[in-house]
Every structure is written in C-alpha cells, then in structure tokens.
Design a protein around this motif. Structure first.
Motif, PDB file in Angstrom:
ATOM      1  N   SER B 227       0.745  -1.317   0.020  1.00 48.10           N
ATOM      2  CA  SER B 227      -0.002   0.187   0.003  1.00 48.10           C
ATOM      3  C   SER B 227       0.745   1.175  -0.241  1.00 48.10           C
ATOM      4  CB  SER B 227      -0.815   0.009   1.202  1.00 48.10           C
ATOM      5  OG  SER B 227      -0.112  -0.056   2.247  1.00 48.10           O
ATOM      6  N   ALA B 228       0.227   2.381  -0.012  1.00 42.75           N
ATOM      7  CA  ALA B 228       1.081   3.661  -0.095  1.00 42.75           C
ATOM      8  C   ALA B 228       2.131   3.815   1.073  1.00 42.75           C
ATOM      9  CB  ALA B 228       0.232   4.865  -0.216  1.00 42.75           C
ATOM     10  N   LYS B 229       1.436   3.182   2.060  1.00 41.82           N
ATOM     11  CA  LYS B 229       2.334   3.540   3.534  1.00 41.82           C
ATOM     12  C   LYS B 229       3.506   2.270   3.684  1.00 41.82           C
ATOM     13  CE  LYS B 229      -0.801   6.003   6.302  1.00 41.82           C
ATOM     14  NZ  LYS B 229      -1.361   5.868   7.913  1.00 41.82           N
ATOM     15  N   GLY B 230       3.196   1.208   2.915  1.00 46.73           N
ATOM     16  CA  GLY B 230       4.328   0.264   3.095  1.00 46.73           C
ATOM     17  C   GLY B 230       3.909  -1.100   2.628  1.00 46.73           C
ATOM     18  N   SER B 231       4.864  -2.121   2.732  1.00 50.76           N
ATOM     19  CA  SER B 231       4.580  -3.303   2.411  1.00 50.76           C
ATOM     20  C   SER B 231       4.743  -4.636   3.721  1.00 50.76           C
ATOM     21  CB  SER B 231       5.140  -3.916   1.131  1.00 50.76           C
ATOM     22  OG  SER B 231       6.622  -3.613   1.591  1.00 50.76           O
ATOM     23  N   THR B 232       4.069  -5.561   3.451  1.00 49.46           N
ATOM     24  CA  THR B 232       4.372  -6.821   4.513  1.00 49.46           C
ATOM     25  C   THR B 232       4.603  -8.053   3.695  1.00 49.46           C
ATOM     26  OG1 THR B 232       1.998  -7.282   4.757  1.00 49.46           O
ATOM     27  CG2 THR B 232       2.867  -5.652   6.239  1.00 49.46           C
ATOM     28  N   HIS B 233       5.190  -8.951   4.330  1.00 45.18           N
ATOM     29  CA  HIS B 233       5.342 -10.254   3.629  1.00 45.18           C
ATOM     30  C   HIS B 233       5.345 -11.342   4.827  1.00 45.18           C
ATOM     31  CE1 HIS B 233       7.963 -12.879   0.680  1.00 45.18           C
ATOM     32  NE2 HIS B 233       6.991 -13.254   1.091  1.00 45.18           N
ATOM     33  N   LEU B 234       4.152 -11.933   4.520  1.00 44.52           N
ATOM     34  CA  LEU B 234       3.791 -12.943   5.832  1.00 44.52           C
ATOM     35  C   LEU B 234       3.682 -14.473   5.346  1.00 44.52           C
ATOM     36  CD1 LEU B 234       2.359 -13.061   8.908  1.00 44.52           C
ATOM     37  CD2 LEU B 234       0.302 -13.157   7.729  1.00 44.52           C
ATOM     38  N   GLY B 254      -5.651  -2.509   0.006  1.00 41.71           N
ATOM     39  CA  GLY B 254      -4.504  -2.407  -0.549  1.00 41.71           C
ATOM     40  C   GLY B 254      -4.157  -3.524  -1.398  1.00 41.71           C
ATOM     41  N   HIS B 255      -3.157  -3.697  -2.025  1.00 39.88           N
ATOM     42  CA  HIS B 255      -2.678  -4.676  -3.158  1.00 39.88           C
ATOM     43  C   HIS B 255      -2.236  -5.957  -2.483  1.00 39.88           C
ATOM     44  CE1 HIS B 255      -2.043  -6.218  -7.132  1.00 39.88           C
ATOM     45  NE2 HIS B 255      -0.990  -6.374  -6.844  1.00 39.88           N
ATOM     46  N   TYR B 256      -2.909  -6.965  -2.808  1.00 42.86           N
ATOM     47  CA  TYR B 256      -2.398  -8.192  -2.168  1.00 42.86           C
ATOM     48  C   TYR B 256      -1.760  -9.343  -3.326  1.00 42.86           C
ATOM     49  CZ  TYR B 256      -4.569  -6.774   2.230  1.00 42.86           C
ATOM     50  OH  TYR B 256      -4.568  -6.217   3.495  1.00 42.86           O
ATOM     51  N   VAL B 257      -0.860 -10.007  -2.977  1.00 39.82           N
ATOM     52  CA  VAL B 257      -0.367 -11.403  -3.671  1.00 39.82           C
ATOM     53  C   VAL B 257      -0.645 -12.420  -2.711  1.00 39.82           C
ATOM     54  CG1 VAL B 257       1.447 -12.496  -4.938  1.00 39.82           C
ATOM     55  CG2 VAL B 257       1.236  -9.912  -4.902  1.00 39.82           C
ATOM     56  N   VAL B 258      -1.218 -13.550  -2.937  1.00 43.45           N
ATOM     57  CA  VAL B 258      -1.411 -14.831  -2.436  1.00 43.45           C
ATOM     58  C   VAL B 258      -0.839 -15.789  -3.000  1.00 43.45           C
ATOM     59  CG1 VAL B 258      -2.978 -16.497  -1.052  1.00 43.45           C
ATOM     60  CG2 VAL B 258      -3.354 -13.759  -0.924  1.00 43.45           C
ATOM     61  N   ALA B 259       0.249 -16.439  -2.352  1.00 40.99           N
ATOM     62  CA  ALA B 259       0.948 -17.550  -3.174  1.00 40.99           C
ATOM     63  C   ALA B 259       1.105 -18.628  -2.288  1.00 40.99           C
ATOM     64  CB  ALA B 259       2.306 -17.125  -3.519  1.00 40.99           C
ATOM     65  N   PRO B 260       0.423 -20.005  -2.993  1.00 41.97           N
ATOM     66  CA  PRO B 260       0.927 -21.144  -1.945  1.00 41.97           C
ATOM     67  C   PRO B 260       2.269 -21.545  -2.084  1.00 41.97           C
ATOM     68  CG  PRO B 260       0.069 -21.707  -4.440  1.00 41.97           C
ATOM     69  CD  PRO B 260       0.116 -20.210  -4.446  1.00 41.97           C
ATOM     70  N   GLU B 261       2.587 -22.196  -0.827  1.00 42.23           N
ATOM     71  CA  GLU B 261       3.916 -22.687  -0.740  1.00 42.23           C
ATOM     72  C   GLU B 261       4.162 -23.938  -1.686  1.00 42.23           C
ATOM     73  OE1 GLU B 261       4.456 -23.502   3.388  1.00 42.23           O
ATOM     74  OE2 GLU B 261       4.398 -21.378   4.039  1.00 42.23           O
ATOM     75  N   GLY B 270       2.165 -23.918  -6.827  1.00 42.72           N
ATOM     76  CA  GLY B 270       0.753 -23.276  -7.350  1.00 42.72           C
ATOM     77  C   GLY B 270       1.185 -21.822  -7.896  1.00 42.72           C
ATOM     78  N   ASP B 271       0.272 -21.180  -8.655  1.00 42.66           N
ATOM     79  CA  ASP B 271       0.741 -19.812  -9.274  1.00 42.66           C
ATOM     80  C   ASP B 271       0.113 -18.930  -8.475  1.00 42.66           C
ATOM     81  OD1 ASP B 271       1.685 -21.120 -11.477  1.00 42.66           O
ATOM     82  OD2 ASP B 271      -0.352 -21.233 -12.442  1.00 42.66           O
ATOM     83  N   PRO B 272       0.961 -17.665  -8.013  1.00 38.04           N
ATOM     84  CA  PRO B 272       0.407 -16.771  -7.302  1.00 38.04           C
ATOM     85  C   PRO B 272      -0.692 -15.752  -8.038  1.00 38.04           C
ATOM     86  CG  PRO B 272       2.930 -16.816  -7.440  1.00 38.04           C
ATOM     87  CD  PRO B 272       2.525 -17.684  -8.183  1.00 38.04           C
ATOM     88  N   ILE B 273      -1.636 -15.467  -6.893  1.00 41.17           N
ATOM     89  CA  ILE B 273      -2.763 -14.522  -7.659  1.00 41.17           C
ATOM     90  C   ILE B 273      -2.565 -13.115  -6.746  1.00 41.17           C
ATOM     91  CG2 ILE B 273      -4.218 -16.438  -8.144  1.00 41.17           C
ATOM     92  CD1 ILE B 273      -5.881 -15.605  -5.735  1.00 41.17           C
ATOM     93  N   SER B 274      -2.746 -12.093  -7.535  1.00 38.15           N
ATOM     94  CA  SER B 274      -2.793 -10.527  -7.034  1.00 38.15           C
ATOM     95  C   SER B 274      -4.350 -10.203  -7.306  1.00 38.15           C
ATOM     96  CB  SER B 274      -1.858  -9.937  -7.857  1.00 38.15           C
ATOM     97  OG  SER B 274      -1.964  -9.755  -9.230  1.00 38.15           O
ATOM     98  N   PHE B 275      -4.615  -9.284  -6.432  1.00 33.77           N
ATOM     99  CA  PHE B 275      -5.766  -8.485  -6.559  1.00 33.77           C
ATOM    100  C   PHE B 275      -5.593  -7.533  -5.767  1.00 33.77           C
ATOM    101  CE2 PHE B 275      -5.744 -11.889  -3.419  1.00 33.77           C
ATOM    102  CZ  PHE B 275      -6.127 -11.582  -2.166  1.00 33.77           C
ATOM    103  N   ASP B 276      -6.582  -6.423  -5.551  1.00 36.00           N
ATOM    104  CA  ASP B 276      -6.880  -5.098  -4.632  1.00 36.00           C
ATOM    105  C   ASP B 276      -8.101  -5.626  -3.600  1.00 36.00           C
ATOM    106  OD1 ASP B 276      -4.652  -3.917  -5.665  1.00 36.00           O
ATOM    107  OD2 ASP B 276      -6.022  -3.221  -7.415  1.00 36.00           O
ATOM    108  N   VAL B 277      -7.758  -5.137  -2.371  1.00 35.49           N
ATOM    109  CA  VAL B 277      -8.880  -5.050  -1.520  1.00 35.49           C
ATOM    110  C   VAL B 277      -9.196  -3.460  -1.236  1.00 35.49           C
ATOM    111  CG1 VAL B 277      -9.432  -5.197   0.979  1.00 35.49           C
ATOM    112  CG2 VAL B 277      -8.188  -7.101  -0.268  1.00 35.49           C
TER     113      VAL B 277
END
Lengths: 51, 508
Positions: B227-234, B254-261, B270-277
């Motif tokens: 997001s404009a304020k920063g990013s996280t990686h969880l 914000g903008h999200y990417v969800v990736a399976p391990e 798997g293939d990561p997917i990205s989308f906006d909340v």
C-alpha cells in the motif's frame, strides 16, 4: 522455521548469494591447553560487582 | 553474572560457563576450549547499550588453545520503563491492544524493542500498559496497524482493531512525541488516544489442481501486501483447509499477492494470484495448482569423520530451492536416510539449487557440499527440473577436511562501528553464488576448521554485515567489497589477512 530463517538470510545477501552456515565443533571441554577470557564490568563508567 | 555462550550453529545459544565479577568489576572465564563463543553479561536490571538487532548483548570471541584473551570489557547501563494508557476518543480505556516501542536512533536508524516481561506490551482492562527492561534511548510508542493484515487469527474476528496511532494521538511517526529513556528512569503517562476502529475485510478462496479440478488441502500460504504506507510479507499464518479453502480475515485496503507454498505432502506447487482489497470482502478466488517434481539421490562423504558415517548422514538435511521462485517459503527439505539416500517432493520446475546442513542437535561435524553429480556430470549451477519430472540418481558429495584457515580483518580509514561483520567463503571451483559464512570476533579474527584442500575465495563487505547499532547503516555505505583468494593445502594451517579500507565519511 529453520528453512524460513535460512531462506530469509539468503534473500538478504547481495547477488543472490545463498548463504550456508558451516557447522564447527565448538565444545567447551576443559583440557590442558584450554585458554581464558577476562575483562571488566562497569556501570555508567564505574566498577560494578555483578552476580 | 558473566556467561560464556556457545555459538554452535546446530542449536540455540546456550550458556556453558558462568562467573561473577570481583568488587572491582573484573572477571575471568577459565578452562575455555578453543572455539567461538559469545561473552555476555546477564543481569536482570542492567543492559549493554546499543545492543544488536537480534537482541544479543554479548561480544563474540574466537579463542585458540592456550590463548589468554583480555580486555573483553562491558560498560552497562540500568534499564528503564515506560507506562501509560490507551484510550478511545471518548476517553474510555481500550483493552487488549499491543503497544509497540520503536527505538529512533541517528541516521534514520530504528528498530522495535520487545520486553521479556510477560504481558508488558498488552493493555489491561483499564487500558494500562507497563513496559519494563527498556534500554536507554529515544523511543516512539504506538498501537494499531497502518497497512496489511491487522490480525492473523480468525478467532479474533470480534476483536476491535485501530489505525496506527503514536503517542499522544499522531497518525504518523514524524508527528509522534519522542520519549527519552535514560539509565534507570521510569517514564509515566505515555498515553495514546486512538480514533475510530478500522474497517476490515475478508479474503476467501480455494486451491484447485488446474488439470483435475481437485482441491488441495493443508497447503501453507504466503501473503504479500503493498500500500502507499508500506508493504508486508507474511508466511506460515494461513493454510488451506480439508476442502482446499482458505479465509484470510482482518485485511486492510491495499494490493495483495497470495501464493501457495511448494508442498511436499501433496506434491504440488501453485501460481500466485494478485488482487486489490478496496471496500468489500474479496471472495471466490481460485489459486491454480500443478503436480510438482521430485528429486532423489544419495549423499556420500569424502574424507574421514570421527563418528559412524550413518550417524552423521541421518542427521543431515538436504534443501531444494527453485532459483526462479522468489517467495519466502519456497525451500523444501528432506532428512537423509542412514544409507545416504534422500528424496524431496513438491519441487517447482526450473533451475533448482541443492544445499546441505546439519539438523539442530546433530553432531558437530564440519561437512561442506563439494559437488553435485547427475549421471557422472557435475551440476555446478543447479539442476534443471522439468514440470512433473521425477529425477533420481543425483549424487551429493560432502567433504570432511582437516585443514584450517585462520585470519584477521584489518580495518583502515576509521573504526568499524555499528555492524557485526562476517566473512563469506567458497571453493573457487564451486557455485559462484553459494557462500559459507564465518563469524568475526570482537577482534576481527576468524577461524575456519575442517576445510578440504583447494582454492577458496574470501569475501567481506556490506553484504556480509548485521547492523547492530545506530551507526551501522551509515557505516555500510562506507564499506567496499573485499575479495581475496587463498590456497589451502591438505592438513594445512593457513593464515590470511584481509584489508578493508573504509570510504571517506559523506558530509552530513
């Protein structure tokens, strides 16, 4: 967790280095050739006895 | 009490000797076998100022047989504390909030401080918190979340989350009132007034094998938010359920990417997917999964080890990492069997690197990966793995050597401040991107044991430091990359000196 830690460290290294930790034999077993480590503790610059 | 802590990388640091100081503050640790240790003061009320990011308060010392190392001194300061309340706009106490303490140093250096006191960072029913054991320094105090996920547990769905707010009621760190903790001080009334609770959203989806439509259960998810304020990686907080479904609560816009391990149990990736909340829940997501590849082979040891080979091998782990996969959790591992065989499933196709390490608690044998062979050919820059391929017959050769490389790093152009330096090293005939690491002690001295004969490249520089204090980030900009090649003979004891000349300090 160990895997994640290793991956995280590798990610921080430049040039995509993958850092592998070596494993050294380091046991503090008293022997005749063992050494010593000494120093001094101060608190706010003054000598201090700590237990 | 002064503690001698083992830095054996096969497990956590552990105290192996303790001693008290004399009335004049002097101490001596005797009967110390050769090796690398951390020497650390351990007192409930005192602390080493400017301790490192990892919270280690000790100094690393590498000692040789019969050596007497003097002058490992510490000047300690008394810990302080910070107390206050968290209130809402109507003045009512806010319970169950986590209060964070951020040290603000010179040169934009900042890091969080976490008290070891149970519950110190949580507000009670009266909204009160009391954080103890705080090292002297300048701090800002905050609650709430600025971006990403406000919480990771679904059981906390009813919990109220607030926007990031700094003492006394600032929405940005730059507007926060800085709290100065001096040695032994108790700071009170560090109150925070939060605004209205956050509006949060849920992310719902399913993992489906693309070719068959079958759901994939119990696969971990990695989540990147920007997001404009920063990013996280969880990583590690969420996984798919028995139906392959996942639910991620408490998402801020914000903008999200969800990736399976990459998953070894289901042998899928798997293939990561990205989308906006934005301002609604995000549902109906489908993450495409594929059948993964496997690699199998055998581990052999060149040279001699003191223990039965089967005992050593059975404690080894082999790690596979697809180099084109940039996600945090992509590495997969498998334990080596007593006969040296191994098999790793769940591998994403591409160029795959294989490395080895001793499992925690394993024997302290120095083994390094010498080469990887496939059908008799050496794979120097990884193994090419095709989609769905099952590769067998790999041979990983580990070396158990007896040569020793000991060295010193000479710093010119000023003192090295605020960083802990390591030496990276690799055999020059090995993978140019894969380095081992050796700690430098407080005297910038290092010892590497168990080397096999050959030519090695040593490297130090800004890529091999841990910032341990306020001056560290600026110091990194002054450090050049230093490389040196050294030849180590069979059974040799080689000494080397690396010279690092710091660049001039830039004008403030």
């Amino acid at each position: 967790m160990n895997l994640k830690l290793i991956t995280l460290i590798a990610g921080l290294a430049w040039f995509s280095c993958s850092v592998v930790f070596s494993t050294h034999a380091q046991e503090a077993v008293p022997d005749k050739t063992s050494g010593s480590i000494s120093g001094r503790i101060t608190v706010d610059g003054k000598p201090k006895q700590v237990w | 009490m002064i503690e001698l802590l083992s830095t054996d990388t096969n497990g956590p640091r552990r105290a192996i000797a303790k001693t008290a100081t004399s009335k004049s503050g002097k101490y001596v640790l005797t009967k110390v076998a050769s090796g690398t240790y951390d020497v650390s003061p351990s007192t409930p009320t005192l602390v080493v100022p400017n301790q490192g990011t990892s919270g280690q308060s000790g100094r690393t010392v590498t000692i040789e047989s019969g050596e007497s190392i003097k002058g490992i001194d510490f000047d300690l300061v008394s810990k302080g504390s910070i107390r206050g309340r968290v209130l809402d706009v109507s003045g009512e106490p806010v319970k169950g909030q986590t209060v964070e303490l951020i040290l603000r140093g010179e040169n934009n250096y900042s890091r969080s401080f976490y008290s070891s006191g149970p519950g110190d960072h949580q507000t009670n029913d009266e909204g009160v918190y009391h954080i103890s054991g705080v090292p002297p320094g300048r701090y800002i105090v905050k609650v709430g979340t600025a971006y990403g996920l406000a919480g990771t547990r679904r059981s906390e769905k009813g919990r109220i989350y607030y926007p990031e707010t700094f003492h006394p009621s600032a929405d940005e760190a730059s507007k926060a009132t800085v709290i100065e903790v001096v040695s032994g001080s108790e700071i009170t009334d560090v109150d925070i007034t939060v605004s209205r609770p956050l509006k949060l959203y849920e992310i719902v989806g399913q993992l489906i094998v693309l070719e068959t439509g079958a759901p994939v259960a119990n696969v971990g998810l990695e989540i990147v938010t920007t997001s404009a304020k920063g990013s996280t990686h969880l990583g590690g907080a969420f996984k798919s359920d028995a139906n392959g479904e996942f639910r991620i609560p408490n998402a801020m816009p914000g903008h999200y990417v969800v990736a399976p391990e990459n998953d070894r149990v289901s042998n899928t990736y798997g293939d990561p997917i990205s989308f906006d909340v934005t301002d609604v829940d995000v549902t109906g997501l489908k993450i495409p999964m594929h059948t993964a590849s496997t690699v199998a082979g055998v581990v052999t040891i060149e040279g001699s080890v003191d223990l039965p080979v089967a005992d050593v091998l059975s404690k080894m782990m082999i790690v596979a990492n697809t180099l084109s996969d940039n996600m945090m959790s992509s590495a997969l591992s498998a334990r080596v069997n007593t006969d040296g065989s191994f098999r790793i499933a769940g591998i994403r196709p591409g160029k795959v690197s294989l490395t080895s390490f001793m499992a925690p608690g394993g024997p302290a044998a120095t083994l390094r990966l010498l080469r990887i062979e496939r059908n008799g050919s050496e794979m120097r820059d990884g193994v090419d793995v095709r989609p769905g391929e099952d590769i067998s017959g790999l041979r990983l050769v580990l070396g158990a050597g007896s040569s020793v490389l000991r060295g010193d790093v000479k710093i010119e152009g000023g003192p090295l401040e605020g960083v802990n330096l390591r030496v990276l090293y690799r055999p020059t005939n090995g993978n140019p991107g894969s380095f081992y690491s050796a700690d430098l002690d407080t005297r910038q001295h290092f010892v590497i044991k168990g080397l096999t004969p050959g030519e090695y490249e040593l490297m130090i520089g800004p890529m091999s430091v841990e910032v341990s204090g306020e001056k560290g980030s600026r110091m990194m900009n002054r450090m050049p990359t230093v490389r040196q090649t050294v030849v180590v003979g069979a059974g040799a004891d080689v000494a080397v000196t690396l010279v690092m000349t710091l660049k001039p300090e830039p004008p403030p």
